[in-house]
Scaffold this motif. Sequence first.
Motif, short mmCIF file in Angstrom:
data_model
loop_
_atom_site.label_atom_id
_atom_site.label_comp_id
_atom_site.label_asym_id
_atom_site.label_seq_id
_atom_site.Cartn_x
_atom_site.Cartn_y
_atom_site.Cartn_z
N VAL A 101 0.84 -1.20 0.00
CA VAL A 101 0.00 0.00 0.00
C VAL A 101 0.88 1.25 0.00
CG1 VAL A 101 -1.66 1.33 1.38
CG2 VAL A 101 -1.97 -1.14 1.06
N TYR A 102 1.92 1.24 0.84
CA TYR A 102 2.84 2.37 0.93
C TYR A 102 3.53 2.62 -0.41
CZ TYR A 102 6.94 5.08 2.40
OH TYR A 102 7.92 6.03 2.51
N LEU A 103 4.03 1.55 -1.03
CA LEU A 103 4.72 1.70 -2.30
C LEU A 103 3.77 2.20 -3.39
CD1 LEU A 103 7.34 1.46 -3.84
CD2 LEU A 103 6.84 -0.95 -4.22
N ALA A 104 2.55 1.73 -3.40
CA ALA A 104 1.57 2.21 -4.38
C ALA A 104 1.33 3.71 -4.19
CB ALA A 104 0.26 1.43 -4.25
N SER A 105 1.26 4.15 -2.94
CA SER A 105 1.07 5.58 -2.66
C SER A 105 2.25 6.40 -3.18
CB SER A 105 0.92 5.82 -1.16
OG SER A 105 -0.23 5.20 -0.68
N LEU A 106 3.45 5.91 -2.94
CA LEU A 106 4.64 6.63 -3.41
C LEU A 106 4.71 6.66 -4.93
CD1 LEU A 106 7.44 5.63 -0.89
CD2 LEU A 106 6.19 7.76 -1.04
N ARG A 107 4.32 5.57 -5.56
CA ARG A 107 4.35 5.54 -7.03
C ARG A 107 3.39 6.56 -7.62
NH1 ARG A 107 5.30 -0.85 -7.61
NH2 ARG A 107 7.56 -0.72 -7.69
N ARG A 108 2.26 6.76 -6.95
CA ARG A 108 1.33 7.80 -7.41
C ARG A 108 1.96 9.18 -7.30
NH1 ARG A 108 -2.37 4.29 -4.97
NH2 ARG A 108 -2.40 5.47 -3.03
N LEU A 109 2.92 9.33 -6.42
CA LEU A 109 3.63 10.60 -6.25
C LEU A 109 4.86 10.69 -7.16
CD1 LEU A 109 3.54 10.83 -2.35
CD2 LEU A 109 2.18 12.17 -3.97
N GLY A 110 5.09 9.64 -7.94
CA GLY A 110 6.23 9.63 -8.85
C GLY A 110 7.51 9.11 -8.23
N LEU A 111 7.41 8.46 -7.09
CA LEU A 111 8.58 7.90 -6.42
C LEU A 111 8.59 6.39 -6.56
CD1 LEU A 111 8.42 10.10 -3.19
CD2 LEU A 111 9.85 10.45 -5.20
N GLY A 112 9.74 5.76 -6.31
CA GLY A 112 9.86 4.32 -6.47
C GLY A 112 10.27 3.62 -5.19
N ALA A 113 10.64 2.35 -5.33
CA ALA A 113 10.98 1.50 -4.20
C ALA A 113 12.21 2.02 -3.45
CB ALA A 113 11.20 0.06 -4.65
N ASP A 114 13.22 2.50 -4.19
CA ASP A 114 14.41 3.03 -3.53
C ASP A 114 14.06 4.23 -2.65
OD1 ASP A 114 16.03 1.10 -4.67
OD2 ASP A 114 16.66 2.39 -6.33
N ASP A 115 13.15 5.07 -3.15
CA ASP A 115 12.70 6.22 -2.36
C ASP A 115 11.97 5.75 -1.11
OD1 ASP A 115 13.55 8.30 -4.24
OD2 ASP A 115 11.94 7.53 -5.52
N ALA A 116 11.17 4.69 -1.25
CA ALA A 116 10.42 4.16 -0.10
C ALA A 116 11.38 3.70 0.98
CB ALA A 116 9.51 3.01 -0.54
N VAL A 117 12.41 2.96 0.58
CA VAL A 117 13.39 2.46 1.55
C VAL A 117 14.11 3.62 2.22
CG1 VAL A 117 15.54 1.16 1.80
CG2 VAL A 117 13.68 0.24 0.40
N ARG A 118 14.52 4.61 1.43
CA ARG A 118 15.23 5.78 1.98
C ARG A 118 14.36 6.52 2.98
NH1 ARG A 118 14.56 10.70 0.59
NH2 ARG A 118 13.62 10.24 -1.42
#
Length: 122
Positions: free
Chosen positions: A92-109
């Motif tokens: 769910v978190y990653l899907a939210s970030l992808r909608r903001l134009g961010l990816g998995a590396d951004d999520a981890v950071r």
Amino acid sequence: MLQVDPRSPVPPYEQVRSQVVAQVDAGQLRPGDRLPPVRRLAGDLGLASGTVARAYRELEAAGVVVTRGRNGTVVAATGDATEQRAQEAALVYLASLRRLGLGADDAVRLVRAVGDEQPRPA
């Protein structure tokens, strides 16, 4: 890639089901990976939609995949209940970030940055 052998004595739905299980077991499909929509996979394999739908239903009943309505069918989280909930939250978190134009590396950071600021629970 899934393939169906029309000459096989194994029913087509079982061929699809067993190949998905084998790919999950081999790590080729990981928790959260989306399976193709039923109609598209049926068309690709030259099968009736009901055949692929049956394979997906059996995979879901076995806990291999989870169907999320409009979000499609994804490989289920593995491990204990806590791990499964954590994986679902991560999806769910990653899907939210992808909608903001961010990816998995951004999520981890971002998680690491927030985690470093928060004290650990006792």
